[in-house]
Structure formats: structure tokens, C-alpha cells
Enzyme design. Structure first.
Site, mmCIF file in Angstrom:
data_model
loop_
_atom_site.group_PDB
_atom_site.id
_atom_site.type_symbol
_atom_site.label_atom_id
_atom_site.label_comp_id
_atom_site.label_asym_id
_atom_site.label_seq_id
_atom_site.Cartn_x
_atom_site.Cartn_y
_atom_site.Cartn_z
ATOM 1 N N HIS A 24 0.835 -1.211 0.000
ATOM 2 C CA HIS A 24 0.000 0.000 0.000
ATOM 3 C C HIS A 24 0.864 1.252 0.000
ATOM 4 O O HIS A 24 0.638 2.182 -0.777
ATOM 5 C CB HIS A 24 -0.931 0.001 1.218
ATOM 6 C CG HIS A 24 -1.661 1.292 1.395
ATOM 7 N ND1 HIS A 24 -2.650 1.725 0.533
ATOM 8 C CD2 HIS A 24 -1.534 2.265 2.327
ATOM 9 C CE1 HIS A 24 -3.106 2.904 0.940
ATOM 10 N NE2 HIS A 24 -2.445 3.265 2.030
ATOM 11 N N THR A 55 -15.644 5.847 10.285
ATOM 12 C CA THR A 55 -14.850 4.619 10.238
ATOM 13 C C THR A 55 -15.769 3.492 10.703
ATOM 14 O O THR A 55 -16.383 3.611 11.763
ATOM 15 C CB THR A 55 -13.627 4.720 11.185
ATOM 16 O OG1 THR A 55 -12.848 5.859 10.822
ATOM 17 C CG2 THR A 55 -12.766 3.475 11.110
ATOM 18 N N GLU A 108 -5.983 2.560 -5.196
ATOM 19 C CA GLU A 108 -4.988 1.657 -5.794
ATOM 20 C C GLU A 108 -5.602 0.776 -6.881
ATOM 21 O O GLU A 108 -5.007 0.575 -7.928
ATOM 22 C CB GLU A 108 -4.377 0.771 -4.706
ATOM 23 C CG GLU A 108 -3.572 1.530 -3.667
ATOM 24 C CD GLU A 108 -3.339 0.689 -2.425
ATOM 25 O OE1 GLU A 108 -4.158 0.792 -1.480
ATOM 26 O OE2 GLU A 108 -2.359 -0.076 -2.400
#
Lengths: 417, 417
Positions: free
Chosen positions: B129, B253, B360
């Protein structure tokens, strides 16, 4: 606004930090008593928990060991308590006999952390501080990050290590990479610093998913404290890219024992500096949101008696107000909670003797400060006692915050890794 | 380790996430009941609060609406409760009749946030990552920050917006500066993303001023949850320099309702990858500290039934373990508390279909993902349901975490600034 006179004579001294106009809130113990809420008046502490228990005050959470219960009651209750206390403590009050048993000499009590800190956020909102730090690291032409004039930049800090004034501070250890070294070592910080800040105490919550206006934010603020955001510059320099300060700030933050209320500071509101670029509408201020509060810091080396004043500045040196910081904090839909603490960011004035950190005062450690008794300092040495002081100056009275002090102890030994 | 058989037959199914080997903890309500602690076994929830009240379990804080009370009891109590539950629920137990009244069908209960989150810290500890994100922003030759191979980089996050799986997520608003613009605007995020993470639940405290070893840190960990660190990439890109992510992460979250204990995961420990540079001694690991846990994420657009699996990876893809993160967190003397939550950081594997974020997976939005039903995605659209799943695979059984889901709602309107 002029002095509101009290029958407690010490409160009428023009240099007393705690006149009737002030009535800051804190938490105290006397000998072996349980901690409970109090206010300060002259050289006395008034036991609000005791008064509530005696039926002299409404049930406002004052018997709790933290101000969170009182804060949860909301702004109307805060105003009403203030008016009630004016009645009890004002000159000519007929309540003196009822109040007297609940007064304690200030030197006999111990002050505690005034509220349970829900979360701690630190901002970076003083123009001169941001310029100074940016100049040192990136040169004066690139000193301000591109977002600085648009955003009250903030980051989440660590709440578990917020301590009340008077608590000793253990020098932190951490990863440090000297410039000339290829790899870091783990050891005690050699560039330990203060950050002179004010802390905003959030007294009312906001809902998750719901931004708030600056005006709403202002009404959510219960009060302000002095705040020293101890910082290890060497740990910070190595760790902070790309995600911000972490262990360099996490080891300790000191606050004053007294929360000075927004109400007490109303006469000292002042306007922000001219905006260098227009702010986005969500940061628009409905009125003056800064405060004129004189701030100073003294350093006293171990074994010395004479403190040296190393800086004098003012809370009005902020570019962004606490209300703007709070509105920005909630702008994404972040829920704010009772007991949240917002650090203003280091408060630096324009002059060299008005900077809010040793990093700036000694320009990165290159220009040592001369202390009384002939000592010099670049960064903090073991045994040094650092003390923040603050007050708003009215006509014939002042609104004081008391002190925010801490003495630095040597680093603990390494655990047996 | 093989399957521990239970007299609750559904727990013996090799694909059941909750066999007797697991016994994760959570907090539930049934109809209008008060929230209290529970565990999962097969397709049932076992009411631990009710069993404590009935005298079948020691007083371990199980009637509370959060696991914090149980966590405070410490590792010996955790072990002892686990052994007691093996006795109640194991095949051949003579306690079935006593236990039966405390079992509820899982589909009839509502799960709540399992513990009061004291503070939330997010790390950045997956090599792939960090390399991916660094490559996008700084090019592959400068992808890893210079400190990355030495420090488990972390930053403080916001605890007030941690929500349990199933809670809808409001698309955040914030300051966004398009590349071609000179100044930012305030609006809703257009690059809303997930971060596939595991969360470490700290179950024992450490003292302020006192660093801990990695071995001590490991013993302080109560268990693990699935964690989705929702992120607004456009808000993040503009705000994060120089002090790190703030409002781009503060809005929400999500965590799974079940905390899977360290004890249940013991058979799945595995070793970290070879260290590219030696770690400092304070980060030395006394044994294997990573875990082999399969992780995946599905995306289901609004109105569609078919979820598309957008990534599959594994918790063993970490470079730093949770114990190392926790030891680093306390290294400055930062006090850790019961209920602290540490996000692992986005977990990405080496292959393109094993990345833990849309940033990503679509390489910055340039390579849209194809979904079932023919739709495409770069970032999250309103109505999308994102779901994290995780389990450790044993021989003939699995240790499941259940789901961590959230559906994204449109941004709230602007307040009347």
C-alpha cells in the site's frame, strides 16, 4: 465592563486573576475529600459540589469529579449558574453566611484535570508561527503551505496524556535521525520544546454527518484553558512525513486547572486580521471571534528561584478563531463531543520576543536565549520548570487563567527489550 | 488445531464463521432489551449479560453495553471466561439446559458498537500500500518515505465517528482544490474511497511515561475487528500537508460488530516478511506476530443484488505487526488505554486484484473497475454498499469476523452559512 465587586475582598484587587467577573470552573480536592467541581473567587475556592449537595445550587453535575456533567447541561444552564453565583458572591449579598462554609483557601486545595478530555485536536492557526516554522524548513518564500490561508489546518492529537498544571513531564524517548546519520537511533529527545497555546473546551455536541456554522460553533464552546503542547522536535522531524506529528507530541500536553468561560471573556472579543485571501463561506464569522488575552511564558532552571520570561504574546495573534476551527472540524460531518479539546496551535506574535516556542525563539537552536542567573538555553533541560500565564486586562480588573506549569524530569531508562 | 465440536450443530459446519474455536465478543439487543455483551456460536448469539445476571458467569462486566468492562478484567479473566464457555458449549456438555434460555437466533438480534473507543490511531504499515500510494504521488523511485522501513508510521484518528457495521455513511463535504483551479471550493467529495484494514482492540492500559516491549504490547491486545477507514481522497489531497489527514478521514470509520480474540487467532500466527533494513531493538519481535487472515471486499450498487468482489488480500501482508504498532505508540511514554483502537493501515497484497483501496485498484481513478451487471466504478457512488469480510482458515473450521458493511448516502445539504 468594569469590576464586579464581591464581599470577598481579595477578589476586588485589580491584579487578582479571579474577580467576580471571572468565575472560572475547575475540579478540586481538599485533604482527603472526593474531587468535585468548584469556582475561584479572590484567594478562595468555592466548593460548588458541596453547595449542590447542600441544596444551594440546582443539580448540575457539580458533585462529579469533572466538568463534563455541567457542560452537558448546555448554555442556558451555564448562564443561569453564573447569575446565581453573582447573587451569592456579589457585594451586599445576603447569602454570605450560607456560602462561607463552602469556601476554602486556595493554597489548601489541590486542583485536578478539570474535565474528561473526549478527544484532543491541535491546530496550526497562528500566521507568525506558521511563517517562522515554514521559513526554517522551506525558506521564507515557501513558508506558508498552499492551503494555509484557506484552511484552519489541524490534526488529531492524543488525549490520554493531557495532564493538569503541576504534573511533572517525563522527557520522551523516540526515534531520532541526526542529519549526518544514515539510520535513526532510539534515545531520549535532545530538542524538547514548549508550544504556547490556548485550548478550547467544547461544551456541546454536534451530530455525525451534520456540519455546523461558525455561529453555532461559537455557542458550543464552554470556555478556554492555557495549553502547553510539549513537543520533541528531533522526534518530530524524523517521523512527521507523510502523516503528521505522532509520538513527538503524544507524551504530554499540560493545561491550566481553570476553564475560563466564554461568558467571562465576552468583553475581550476582537476582530481577526485582514484576510489575505477571501475565506470560503463556511468559515464566515458573524462577529469578532478572537480574544485579547495577554500570554507569557517563564523558564526556571532546576535549583534557581528567578524565573526568566522568555516570551510575551497575545491570543489575538490568531489568524483563525476557535469558532472557525470548530466549524471546520465538523465540516466533513465529524461529530464533536462534550469534552473535546482544541489546541489553538502555537501562538506567536510578529516580534522575536513574542514567539510561542523555543524552536522559534532560538531559531532552530542557533541563537541561545540568555536566562537570569547567566544560564543559556536552546531547548529544555532536565529540571527546567516551564510556566504559561494568561489574563485578559479589563478596566480595573483582569480575567486570569492562573498558571500552566510543568517541570521536566529525565527520560525513563530503556525497558529491557 | 482442528474443529472444537459444539452441541449447537450449526457451529460445526466447516464454513460457519462462529465455531466453538472462535467465541468472538460483541454487544447486542433483542427487541427492546438493554444492550449487553454476547458471544456468537453457530447461528446463535449467546447472551453473556443474561448468563452473568443468572449467576452462570462470574461478574465480569458482561451486563454493560460495551466490552470495556470485560477488557479491564485482564488476560487471566479473558482466558478463564473462554474456558468456561468451552465447558458450556462443547459437545457433550451437561449445561445445555441452563444455556438454552440465553441463546437467541442471530437474525433476531441487533448488533451495536462492541466497545467504547477511547482513542483511534491509524497506521500505514502495509508495504504494498505504501509503495502504491507513494508511486502515484512521488514516482516509484521515491515511493517509500525515508522513515518507512524504520517506523510503523501512524497518526491519530477520530474516535467519535467510529460506527458499527450496517450504519449508513453520509458522503462528506469539504475543501477541494481541483488541479486546474487556483483556489479551493467547499463541496461534497467526488473521490470517496474505502480502506480495507484490520483494527486492533487494546484491552489493557500502559502507564504514561513508560514505554513497553513488543511482547508486553502483544499481551495487552484483546482482539481484532474488521475496519473500513472511509477516506475522501480529494479532501485529503488538499488538506494533508503538512500535518496529515484530518477531515478527509474524520467523517466515518466502520468496524465489524464482533471482536475476535487474540486467543482464537493463536493458531494463525505467522512470521513477518524479511526486514529490508534491521529494525531498532525496541521493535524486536519475540515470535511470529502477524496473522493469516483472508480478507475481501464486495461492492453492490444501489438497487442491484449481485455483489462484486473487488479485492482479495490477507492480513499477513503487513510489514509491521499490531504488537509492533502498539509498542511504537507507547515508545514516547504515551499512555495507552483500555478501548484504544489501532487501524492496521490499508492492507494491500502484491497483485493488482489484492489492493485494499479503490485509489490503488483503479490507480488513481484512471482504470475503472468493471462490476457485475456491467457497471463501472472509479470511486464510490451514492447508494453503493461496501462490505468487508474476513476469516482465518483452519483445518475443517474457520474463524470468521462476520461482515463490516456500510451504504453511502448522498451528502447532506449545506447548512445556511
Amino acid at each position: 465592563m468594569t469590576l464586579l465587586r464581591s464581599w470577598i475582598e481579595t477578589a476586588n484587587d485589580p491584579e487578582c486573576p479571579f474577580p467576580l467577573n471571572n468565575l472560572p470552573y475547575g475540579v478540586f480536592t481538599h485533604k482527603d475529600s472526593a474531587p468535585r467541581c468548584c469556582t475561584a473567587i479572590g484567594d478562595k475556592v468555592l466548593d460548588l459540589g458541596g453547595m449542590q449537595r447542600a441544596g444551594l445550587l440546582e443539580p448540575l453535575g457539580l458533585t462529579e469529579p469533572a466538568l463534563n456533567g455541567l457542560m452537558e447541561q448546555g448554555p442556558e444552564a451555564w448562564d443561569s449558574l453564573r447569575v446565581t453565583l453573582f447573587g451569592f458572591l456579589g457585594e451586599g449579598s445576603d447569602a454570605a453566611a450560607m456560602v462561607l462554609p463552602h469556601l476554602f483557601p486556595m493554597e489548601e486545595v489541590r486542583m485536578h484535570l478539570p474535565f474528561r478530555v473526549s478527544e484532543y485536536t491541535d491546530f496550526y492557526s497562528s500566521r507568525h508561527h506558521a511563517f517562522n516554522v515554514g521559513s526554517m524548513f522551506r525558506g521564507p518564500e515557501n513558508a506558508l503551505p498552499p492551503n494555509w490561508l484557506h484552511i484552519p489546518i489541524g490534526y488529531n492529537g492524543r488525549a490520554s496524556t493531557i495532564v493538569v498544571s503541576g504534573t511533572d513531564i517525563r522527557r520522551p524517548m523516540g526515534q531520532i535521525k541526526p542529519k549526518e546519520a544514515d539510520i535513526p537511533f532510539f534515545g531520549s529527545s535532545r530538542r524538547l520544546d514548549i508550544e504556547l497555546e490556548m485550548g478550547t473546551v467544547v461544551g456541546q455536541p454536534s451530530q455525525m454527518g451534520k456540519p455546523i456554522t461558525v455561529a453555532e460553533a461559537d455557542q458550543m464552546i464552554f470556555g478556554y484553558v492555557l495549553l502547553n503542547d510539549w513537543s520533541a522536535r528531533d522526534i518530530q522531524a524524523w517521523e512527521y512525513q507523510p502523516l503528521g506529528p505522532f509520538q513527538s507530541k503524544a507524551f504530554a500536553t499540560s493545561i491550566s486547572p481553570w476553564v475560563v468561560t466564554r461568558a467571562a471573556l465576552e468583553p475581550f472579543r476582537c476582530s481577526p486580521p485582514p484576510r489575505e485571501v477571501p475565506l470560503l463561506p463556511y468559515l464566515a464569522e458573524p462577529g469578532p471571534m478572537l480574544y485579547d488575552i495577554n500570554l507569557s511564558v517563564t523558564l526556571t532552571p532546576s535549583g534557581r528561584k528567578a524565573p526568566t520570561t522568555i516570551t510575551r504574546t497575545n491570543f489575538r495573534e490568531m489568524y483563525y478563531s476557535a469558532a472557525q476551527q470548530l466549524a471546520h472540524h465538523a465540516s466533513s460531518g465529524c461529530a464533536m463531543r462534550v469534552g473535546d479539546l482544541l489546541g489553538s496551535g502555537t501562538i506567536s506574535g510578529p516580534e522575536k520576543d513574542s514567539f510561542g516556542s523555543l524552536l522559534e525563539l532560538t531559531w532552530g537552536g542557533q541563537e541561545p536565549l540568555k536566562l537570569a542567573d547567566g544560564e543559556e538555553r536552546t531547548f529544555i533541560e532536565d529540571g527546567d520548570r516551564l510556566s504559561l500565564e494568561g489574563h485578559a486586562q479589563g478596566t480595573g480588573y483582569r480575567i486570569g487563567f492562573g498558571e500552566c506549569t510543568g517541570t521536566v524530569l529525565p527520560a525513563s531508562g530503556l525497558p529491557d527489550f
